[in-house]
Design an enzyme around this catalytic site. Structure first.
Site, PDB file in Angstrom:
ATOM      1  CB  SER A  19      39.725  45.033  44.446  1.00  0.00           C
ATOM      2  OG  SER A  19      39.570  43.708  44.181  1.00  0.00           O
ATOM      3  CG  ASP A  65      42.109  42.553  45.611  1.00  0.00           C
ATOM      4  OD1 ASP A  65      41.957  43.746  45.792  1.00  0.00           O
ATOM      5  OD2 ASP A  65      41.279  41.854  45.082  1.00  0.00           O
TER       6      ASP A  65
END
Length: 325
Positions: free
Chosen positions: A67, A181
């Site tokens: 991320s 993500d």
């Protein structure tokens, strides 16, 4: 990479002594891997941790993350110094919100165009295999139900997948797979780093501390007050809920990742909202303080934590009483 199926690739610049020294560390088990967790705006703390490592002369030979941690790690792999790192991250995420291109939420609350454009602006068309440092990032493959490891291909595409928070940013589709993500399935991928880096690993995990309480969801602000205060640029409170839900690792997964770290840095982030993209300075400071505390408490240099003994050291050990026994 495709032709040789090499497990690792190292670039050596002409007259690049730093690159030769990196290879020497790799061969002797002294190369240092740095792993950076996801955590939204709290990932700014990674910049402070990097600054603390550089001030102490600690080399960084392998980098990886998930991320927003992947974005900071990619800057390192690009060769950005402290000044360029701060400037580029400020331009991309601090000076204006990357999540204010609000869309009707059929797939996600934002179109993701601003994030995509900023990644392309700062990372260009570079391939992961062309980065100065060996780099990886992870995304979550919703099609297969496992994490997806990015070690080749266009860097900006890998980062776009790694930060595609479900419900906030549209997912990335690649070879029939739906990628979101990396924090959803592997927020702190230190155990992934351990698979191809035998030297010491420094891990920075920014997910500890208060994130969301019942006060945040039981009594949300009124729509008009939220809009006129400018808080809408952070995204609605549901963004914090989604971001926190995505970065909560299972106990087993977190234990495995932390066990793979020889040095674990956990900045205090209680006062920094996970979606407060303007909280750059306090987050960087928190990362620097935590890293300094962890690194200065070591009884030997980071490089030596997994160093293989030399032939001379082995010979000396063999001559000691314990060696004879």
């Amino acid at each position: 990479m495709e032709a040789t199926q090499a497990a690792r690739l190292f670039h050596l610049r002409e007259n690049g002594m730093a690159d030769v020294q990196r290879l020497a560390r790799v061969l002797t088990g002294q190369s240092v891997g740095l792993v950076l967790s996801g955590g939204g705006a709290r990932a700014y703390a990674h910049i402070g941790a990097i600054q603390a490592m550089r001030e102490r002369g600690i080399p960084i030979d392998f980098v990886g993350g998930a991320s927003m941690g992947a974005v900071i790690a990619a800057g390192l792999a690009m060769g950005w110094d402290d000044g360029e790192m701060e400037t580029r991250i400020r331009q991309a995420f601090v000076e204006s919100s990357p999540l204010d291109d609000i869309a009707f939420p059929m797939i996600a609350m934002t179109r993701g165009d601003k994030v995509k454009a900023r990644l392309e602006e700062h990372f260009g068309d570079i391939q992961i295999s062309d980065l100065w440092l060996p780099f990886f990032c992870v995304s979550s493959n919703l099609t297969s139900g496992s994490y997806h490891l990015h070690r080749r291909g266009p860097l900006h595409n890998a980062l776009r997948a790694s930060i595609s928070l479900p419900g906030v940013l549209p997912p990335v589709c690649e070879n029939g797979a739906v990628l979101v993500d990396g924090a959803v399935m592997k927020n702190f991928p230190a155990d992934v780093m351990r698979a191809f880096q035998l030297g010491p690993i420094v891990g920075v995990d920014v997910t500890r501390g208060r994130s969301i309480t019942d006060e945040d969801v039981v009594t949300p602000p009124s729509l008009w007050r939220w809009f006129w205060s400018g808080e809408w640029r952070k995204g609605p409170p549901i963004v914090a809920l989604l971001m926190r839900a995505a970065t909560v690792s299972t106990g087993r997964d977190l234990a495995a990742s932390r066990e793979a770290s020889d040095v674990l840095i956990t900045p205090r982030m209680d006062k920094i909202d996970i979606r407060d993209w303007r909280a750059f300075a306090p987050a960087v400071a928190a990362g620097k303080i935590a890293a300094a505390f962890a690194l200065d408490g070591l009884d030997r240099p980071v490089n030596d934590l997994r160093r293989r003994p030399s032939l001379a050291e082995r010979a000396r050990a063999a001559l000691t009483p314990s060696g004879r026994g």
